[in-house]
Motif scaffolding. Structure first.
Motif, PDB file in Angstrom:
ATOM      1  N   ILE A 145       5.597   1.432  10.053  1.00  0.00           N
ATOM      2  CA  ILE A 145       4.524   2.348  10.455  1.00  0.00           C
ATOM      3  C   ILE A 145       4.990   3.790  10.348  1.00  0.00           C
ATOM      4  O   ILE A 145       4.235   4.669   9.915  1.00  0.00           O
ATOM      5  N   VAL A 190      -0.306   1.507   1.644  1.00  0.00           N
ATOM      6  CA  VAL A 190       0.455   0.361   2.157  1.00  0.00           C
ATOM      7  C   VAL A 190       1.460  -0.101   1.104  1.00  0.00           C
ATOM      8  O   VAL A 190       2.632  -0.356   1.412  1.00  0.00           O
ATOM      9  N   LEU A 219       4.677   4.670   6.827  1.00  0.00           N
ATOM     10  CA  LEU A 219       3.263   4.818   6.477  1.00  0.00           C
ATOM     11  C   LEU A 219       2.703   6.141   6.989  1.00  0.00           C
ATOM     12  O   LEU A 219       1.929   6.807   6.291  1.00  0.00           O
ATOM     13  N   LEU A 278      -0.907  -2.716   8.692  1.00  0.00           N
ATOM     14  CA  LEU A 278      -0.687  -1.428   8.036  1.00  0.00           C
ATOM     15  C   LEU A 278      -1.947  -0.947   7.320  1.00  0.00           C
ATOM     16  O   LEU A 278      -2.278   0.238   7.343  1.00  0.00           O
TER      17      LEU A 278
END
Length: 184
Positions: free
Chosen positions: A62, A37, A65, A19
């Motif tokens: 993800i 993160v 993120l 990440l």
């Protein structure tokens, strides 16, 4: 079909490096990437009850993120009162383009005029975007201002990546001509 489950106790060991690498390539700042993160892990914990198990744990993180990165750029742009726009200043150069922000007054600088100039430029940019053909304006806004992924834009508008980049190039050229005429 296999249902995936969350194991937050192992997130840092399993996914932190991946990440972080993903984030740092998008924000080019290690401290911001670390914060993103960390925010991703916190958001993941808060929304763990919404995890349906359709995607792998890493894929789900993800996705969180990606939204954090987009939110980061939206926050920066709204604070600065300007959008990050990449355009070519001259048709006589082979360079891919220069950052328009380099030519916009920095509200935190003692050397620039004042916030009024930034506000006027923001209005000039919006005015120029509104003069573009509808599809060009839409693609430019989605990609450059909203920070959407190329694939997502192509799927949403039913176009291919080559077509998208042609439209973005034409939008940049049109915007620069309009801004040169009305602002610079």
């Amino acid at each position: 079909m296999e249902t995936n489950s969350l194991n937050p106790d192992k997130w840092v060991d399993l996914y932190a490096d991946y990440l972080f690498n993903y984030a740092v390539t998008r924000v080019s700042d290690t401290e911001i990437a670390k914060d993103l993160v960390q925010d991703t892990f916190i958001a993941g914990l808060k929304s763990a009850k919404n995890f349906k198990g359709d995607a792998a744990e890493r894929t789900w993180l993800i996705a969180i993120l990606k939204r954090k990165v987009i939110d980061h750029y939206r926050k920066i742009n709204s604070k600065k009162g300007k959008a990050e726009v990449r355009m070519s200043y001259s048709s006589q150069t082979d360079a891919e383009g220069d950052w328009l922000e380099e030519r916009i007054a920095d509200p935190n600088s003692n050397f620039e005029n004042d916030a009024l100039e930034n506000e006027e430029l923001g209005l000039a940019i919006q005015n120029c975007i509104s003069k573009l053909p509808k599809k060009q304006a839409q693609v430019f806004t989605m990609k450059t201002i909203e920070g959407m992924e190329t694939e997502d834009i192509c799927n949403a508008l039913g176009i291919n990546a080559s077509n998208l980049w042609v439209m973005i190039h034409r939008a940049r050229t049109g915007l620069m001509g309009c801004l040169n005429q009305n602002w610079f």
